[in-house]
Design an enzyme around this catalytic site. Structure first.
Site, PDB file in Angstrom:
ATOM      1  N   TYR A  84      -0.917 -10.039   0.503  1.00  0.00           N
ATOM      2  CA  TYR A  84       0.202  -9.596   1.337  1.00  0.00           C
ATOM      3  C   TYR A  84       0.076 -10.192   2.734  1.00  0.00           C
ATOM      4  O   TYR A  84      -1.015 -10.542   3.186  1.00  0.00           O
ATOM      5  CB  TYR A  84       0.279  -8.060   1.394  1.00  0.00           C
ATOM      6  CG  TYR A  84      -0.952  -7.403   1.955  1.00  0.00           C
ATOM      7  CD1 TYR A  84      -1.152  -7.247   3.329  1.00  0.00           C
ATOM      8  CD2 TYR A  84      -1.942  -6.927   1.093  1.00  0.00           C
ATOM      9  CE1 TYR A  84      -2.290  -6.647   3.831  1.00  0.00           C
ATOM     10  CE2 TYR A  84      -3.098  -6.323   1.584  1.00  0.00           C
ATOM     11  CZ  TYR A  84      -3.258  -6.193   2.957  1.00  0.00           C
ATOM     12  OH  TYR A  84      -4.397  -5.602   3.438  1.00  0.00           O
ATOM     13  N   HIS A 142      -7.750  -8.078  -2.575  1.00  0.00           N
ATOM     14  CA  HIS A 142      -9.027  -7.420  -2.276  1.00  0.00           C
ATOM     15  C   HIS A 142      -8.937  -5.933  -2.560  1.00  0.00           C
ATOM     16  O   HIS A 142      -7.849  -5.349  -2.554  1.00  0.00           O
ATOM     17  CB  HIS A 142      -9.411  -7.617  -0.796  1.00  0.00           C
ATOM     18  CG  HIS A 142      -8.429  -7.009   0.156  1.00  0.00           C
ATOM     19  ND1 HIS A 142      -7.286  -7.656   0.545  1.00  0.00           N
ATOM     20  CD2 HIS A 142      -8.400  -5.810   0.778  1.00  0.00           C
ATOM     21  CE1 HIS A 142      -6.597  -6.891   1.377  1.00  0.00           C
ATOM     22  NE2 HIS A 142      -7.243  -5.744   1.520  1.00  0.00           N
ATOM     23  N   ARG A 162      -3.513 -11.925   3.373  1.00  0.00           N
ATOM     24  CA  ARG A 162      -4.791 -11.420   2.864  1.00  0.00           C
ATOM     25  C   ARG A 162      -4.982 -11.867   1.425  1.00  0.00           C
ATOM     26  O   ARG A 162      -4.059 -11.752   0.613  1.00  0.00           O
ATOM     27  CB  ARG A 162      -4.829  -9.871   2.859  1.00  0.00           C
ATOM     28  CG  ARG A 162      -4.816  -9.156   4.187  1.00  0.00           C
ATOM     29  CD  ARG A 162      -5.929  -9.495   5.145  1.00  0.00           C
ATOM     30  NE  ARG A 162      -7.281  -9.717   4.628  1.00  0.00           N
ATOM     31  CZ  ARG A 162      -8.169  -8.788   4.328  1.00  0.00           C
ATOM     32  NH1 ARG A 162      -7.865  -7.517   4.437  1.00  0.00           N
ATOM     33  NH2 ARG A 162      -9.382  -9.101   3.907  1.00  0.00           N
ATOM     34  N   TYR A 198       0.836  -1.196   0.000  1.00  0.00           N
ATOM     35  CA  TYR A 198       0.000   0.000   0.000  1.00  0.00           C
ATOM     36  C   TYR A 198       0.869   1.242   0.000  1.00  0.00           C
ATOM     37  O   TYR A 198       1.921   1.276   0.651  1.00  0.00           O
ATOM     38  CB  TYR A 198      -0.865   0.055   1.258  1.00  0.00           C
ATOM     39  CG  TYR A 198      -2.037  -0.876   1.271  1.00  0.00           C
ATOM     40  CD1 TYR A 198      -3.262  -0.503   0.726  1.00  0.00           C
ATOM     41  CD2 TYR A 198      -1.940  -2.143   1.849  1.00  0.00           C
ATOM     42  CE1 TYR A 198      -4.362  -1.348   0.756  1.00  0.00           C
ATOM     43  CE2 TYR A 198      -3.030  -3.000   1.885  1.00  0.00           C
ATOM     44  CZ  TYR A 198      -4.236  -2.599   1.336  1.00  0.00           C
ATOM     45  OH  TYR A 198      -5.314  -3.437   1.376  1.00  0.00           O
ATOM     46  N   HIS A 245     -10.725  -2.364  -1.203  1.00  0.00           N
ATOM     47  CA  HIS A 245     -11.585  -1.723  -0.202  1.00  0.00           C
ATOM     48  C   HIS A 245     -12.538  -0.770  -0.902  1.00  0.00           C
ATOM     49  O   HIS A 245     -12.139  -0.082  -1.848  1.00  0.00           O
ATOM     50  CB  HIS A 245     -10.735  -0.909   0.777  1.00  0.00           C
ATOM     51  CG  HIS A 245      -9.782  -1.722   1.603  1.00  0.00           C
ATOM     52  ND1 HIS A 245     -10.076  -2.157   2.863  1.00  0.00           N
ATOM     53  CD2 HIS A 245      -8.528  -2.181   1.342  1.00  0.00           C
ATOM     54  CE1 HIS A 245      -9.048  -2.827   3.363  1.00  0.00           C
ATOM     55  NE2 HIS A 245      -8.095  -2.864   2.455  1.00  0.00           N
TER      56      HIS A 245
END
Lengths: 196, 255
Positions: free
Chosen positions: B160, B173, B170, B121, B175
């Site tokens: 990640y 995905h 995870r 991120y 958000h």
């Protein structure tokens, strides 16, 4: 078989990086850097200028430092349809202290469903890592004790002692009116959260 | 003073006519306390939520003007370009936003954010060793049209690791945050990708006790809507709380 409806999309936590999508400058992205969603008032919007600030505390008494807080409110006349006042704000808990704040105007009295008066209040939503579905609370104002005593939503809280968890305490600093509002997610003096 | 009073009450009536929202069916959502996802343990209220009817504020809507969006806001492949496009599997995500009664939700803001193709991120607090992509910011937004349809273009995010029960992973995905037409429809969630083997292993997805509800967070491969020789497509529909009709609850006289 009862009538079937579509089912609401399930919630998932906003996660630790919720700021990227909602307050990108806070995440450190060089985009929308002029956007100050924690400041709801600009120019000549009528009403008493106030700051609302506080912390969110977890069940071990430590501050939550990665939360996103949204504030929804009526304007100073108790209206939600004022084209000059969006009535919506967003703030992030500070990554090192957990403090969050909004600059806004004090909302007015607005009617409840049956015409009774609702005491002035702001609605708050909390999104954060570890919060699976956002928490909804309200902050009322400590200097409106009389109105608070007859507020239909506050009165709907069965345990009268818990109503105080929804009252922001008025103070002053550097000539600015400040309401302090601490939100306790769990444990002693746990803040009241709503299902509305 | 008098005309204002009148106007306010008329507004209240209009709100009433539109009806309350159907109560939130929390069985399709994760509960607050989910020890499999450790962070929830200290961040979950112990008291029951207080149930209250909706007032005018809970049915109020925030109108974000379409003009507030930049033309590239819905194109994450190019909206953070520093001379090139984002690296990764190019995808278009599209779908419809409906309420529980099947009514489209038009003109509502959807915000999205995600990791890059390596699972990193662009956030001050993310220290995962995967490299940042200089041409990928990972933030976008779009609005639904009059029929409740939306779309955006991006790259498929990578999985990640994160610290929970040791190193967990995870699934890929994205958000999303959506406003709907009233305060009580507000929702933030995440959607996943059909066929991802990490889906059943994810402690955050597994906070949802109902497997059918988990399935509603999975975007489907949509070969028909691919951009030929450019991008694959995934379809993800969103459902927000529905609104009741007002059969006998007419205007309250004299209010």
């Amino acid at each position: 078989m009862p009538v079937e409806y579509l089912k609401e999309t399930p919630s998932q936590t906003g996660g630790p990086y919720v700021h990227i999508g909602t307050l990108p400058a806070v995440a450190g992205l060089p985009v929308r850097t002029q956007e100050r969603l924690d400041v709801l008032v600009a120019g000549s919007v009528p009403g008493e200028r106030i700051r609302i600030e506080g912390m969110i505390w977890d069940g071990s008494g430590h501050p939550v430092m990665d939360a996103l807080i949204e504030l929804w409110q009526a304007d100073a006349k108790g209206r939600h349809d004022n084209p000059d006042f969006l009535g919506f704000g967003r703030a992030a808990a500070d990554f090192t202290t957990g403090l969050w704040s909004f600059e806004t105007v004090k909302p007015g009295v607005l009617p409840w469903r049956d015409g009774r008066a609702q005491a002035p209040h702001v609605s708050l939503l909390i999104f954060a890592r570890g919060i699976n579905i956002h928490l909804h609370t309200r902050m009322y104002f400590s200097d409106a004790a009389e109105a608070n005593a007859t507020d239909p939503v506050l009165k709907s809280i069965e345990q009268a002692g818990r109503r105080d968890t929804l009252v922001g305490v008025r103070g002053e600093r550097d000539g600015m009116v400040i309401y302090r509002f601490d939100i306790r997610l769990q444990g002693e003096n746990e803040t009241v959260f709503f299902d509305m | 003073m008098r005309p204002q009073q009148k106007r306010r009450h008329k507004r209240e009536d209009e709100m009433t006519e539109m009806g309350d929202f159907i109560r939130r069916d929390r069985s399709g959502h994760p509960p607050a306390f989910t020890p499999g996802y450790k962070t929830s343990v200290l961040r979950s209220p112990r008291c029951a939520l207080v149930s209250v009817e909706q007032g005018v504020g809970e049915k109020a809507r925030i109108v974000f003007p379409r003009s507030g969006l930049d033309p590239l806001d819905n194109d994450l492949i190019s909206n953070f370009s520093h001379g090139g496009e984002a690296i990764g599997e190019r995808i278009v995500v599209h779908g419809r936003v409906l309420d529980e009664t099947g009514r489209p939700v038009p003109n509502t803001l959807i915000e999205v954010w995600q990791a890059n193709a390596g699972g990193r991120y662009r956030h001050k607090n993310d220290s995962y060793l995967a490299a940042l992509d200089p041409n990928f910011g990972g933030v976008g937004r779009c609005m639904t049209d009059a029929e409740g349809s939306y779309y955006f273009r991006t790259i498929r995010p990578g999985p990640y690791p994160w610290r929970n029960h040791g190193s967990e992973w995870r699934p890929a995905h994205i958000h999303f945050s959506i406003f709907g037409e009233a305060f009580v429809q507000r929702l933030i969630s995440q959607f996943y990708f059909e066929g991802d083997p990490l889906i059943p292993l994810c402690p955050i997805l597994n906070t949802i006790p109902d497997k059918a509800a988990v399935d509603r967070l999975v975007a489907r491969l949509d070969m028909g809507q691919q951009m030929p020789f450019d991008a694959l497509a995934y379809r993800f529909d969103i459902v927000l709380r529905g609104r009741r009709q007002t059969f006998f609850e007419n205007k309250k006289e004299g209010l």
